[in-house]
Enzyme design. Sequence first.
Site, PDB file in Angstrom:
ATOM      1  N   LYS A   1       0.828  -1.203   0.000  1.00 28.35           N
ATOM      2  CA  LYS A   1       0.000   0.000   0.000  1.00 28.35           C
ATOM      3  C   LYS A   1       0.865   1.257   0.000  1.00 28.35           C
ATOM      4  CE  LYS A   1      -3.057   2.474   3.208  1.00 28.35           C
ATOM      5  NZ  LYS A   1      -2.012   3.439   3.609  1.00 28.35           N
TER       6      LYS A   1
ATOM      7  N   ASP B   1      -0.090   0.062  -4.519  1.00 26.03           N
ATOM      8  CA  ASP B   1      -0.897  -1.097  -4.860  1.00 26.03           C
ATOM      9  C   ASP B   1      -0.752  -1.363  -6.358  1.00 26.03           C
ATOM     10  OD1 ASP B   1      -2.708  -3.124  -4.842  1.00 26.03           O
ATOM     11  OD2 ASP B   1      -4.363  -1.980  -4.011  1.00 26.03           O
TER      12      ASP B   1
ATOM     13  N   LYS C   1       7.597   0.980   1.659  1.00 24.34           N
ATOM     14  CA  LYS C   1       8.238   0.084   0.690  1.00 24.34           C
ATOM     15  C   LYS C   1       9.661   0.530   0.370  1.00 24.34           C
ATOM     16  CE  LYS C   1       5.209   0.758  -2.385  1.00 24.34           C
ATOM     17  NZ  LYS C   1       4.460   1.685  -1.520  1.00 24.34           N
TER      18      LYS C   1
ATOM     19  N   LYS D   1       7.693   9.508  -8.549  1.00 22.77           N
ATOM     20  CA  LYS D   1       8.276  10.398  -7.524  1.00 22.77           C
ATOM     21  C   LYS D   1       9.796  10.249  -7.455  1.00 22.77           C
ATOM     22  CE  LYS D   1       6.341   9.341  -3.620  1.00 22.77           C
ATOM     23  NZ  LYS D   1       5.869   7.980  -3.926  1.00 22.77           N
TER      24      LYS D   1
END
Length: 298
Positions: free
Chosen positions: A40, A158, A45, A71
């Site tokens: 998510k 996701d 992550k 990003k």
Amino acid sequence: MTLLDADTTYSPPDGEGSVQVQLDPRDAIKGAKVFAVYGKGGIGKSTTSSNLSAAFSKLGHRVLQIGCDPKHDSTFTLTKKLMPTVIDVLETVEFHTEELRPEDYMFEGYNGVMCVEAGGPPAGTGCGGYVVGQTVKLLKQHHLLEDTDVVIFDVLGDVVCGGFAAPLQHAERALVVAANDFDSIFAMNRIVAAIGAKSRNYDVRLAGVIANRSAQTDEIDRFSDAIGMKRLAHFRDLDAIRRSRLKKCTLFEMEDSPEVLAARAEYVRLAQLLWDGVDPLAAQPMKDRDIFDFLGFE
């Protein structure tokens, strides 16, 4: 008239409604252990991927981390800066890849970890899968994967489309990062479904879940038991990890403390576990309504 090249080939559908282009065998990553990290959005992550890359390097392995997010902030704790993306540098040479040098888009980070930010198409246009494909082609063209032991794809949030599922075509094992809460586990269920779909046509298999930013793991464990998942590691919600992002460094560069030492040891243990090999999981995701009921409280 056709919009497709005559040589274009397609795999059987990865799932209902899928129109994914088959991975060209020439673009397969060979020789390295390849992992794809999903979870998510905002679950950590990139922090997990970067510290895992650092841990692999501490074990003496040659590591390449590929950030797959527009990003382009996957690797900044390794490099101490926001790196230009592959798409950025390709645009500067009008996509003439022969004009690029490896040092234009790949940078050395902490403890020798090599870092690449794939980037992404402009907002509302293009496909993340194209970007991942171009990045791998460029790395192969410059023979940069030949001296690599471990490749980690850090993938945007996701799995919202086949494009961002593209790293699964290259990976041997897929990892899910999740917290011990409803939204994270709901997203994990969707990701497990995507990994299962890709595993029909590619070598990728589910490795398990990494519990992150959580004091407890009871809900993650209960859900994992129900679908055939396995928890591989647990990282608590430590202020030192939050501060490491602010300091633009990995956990391995933070001041020693009992909590930091324990977290580092867990990352090294996880890296060794993945290097030695984890058995693939045949988890069966729940339907959205079923998981809603499963995780809900009366």
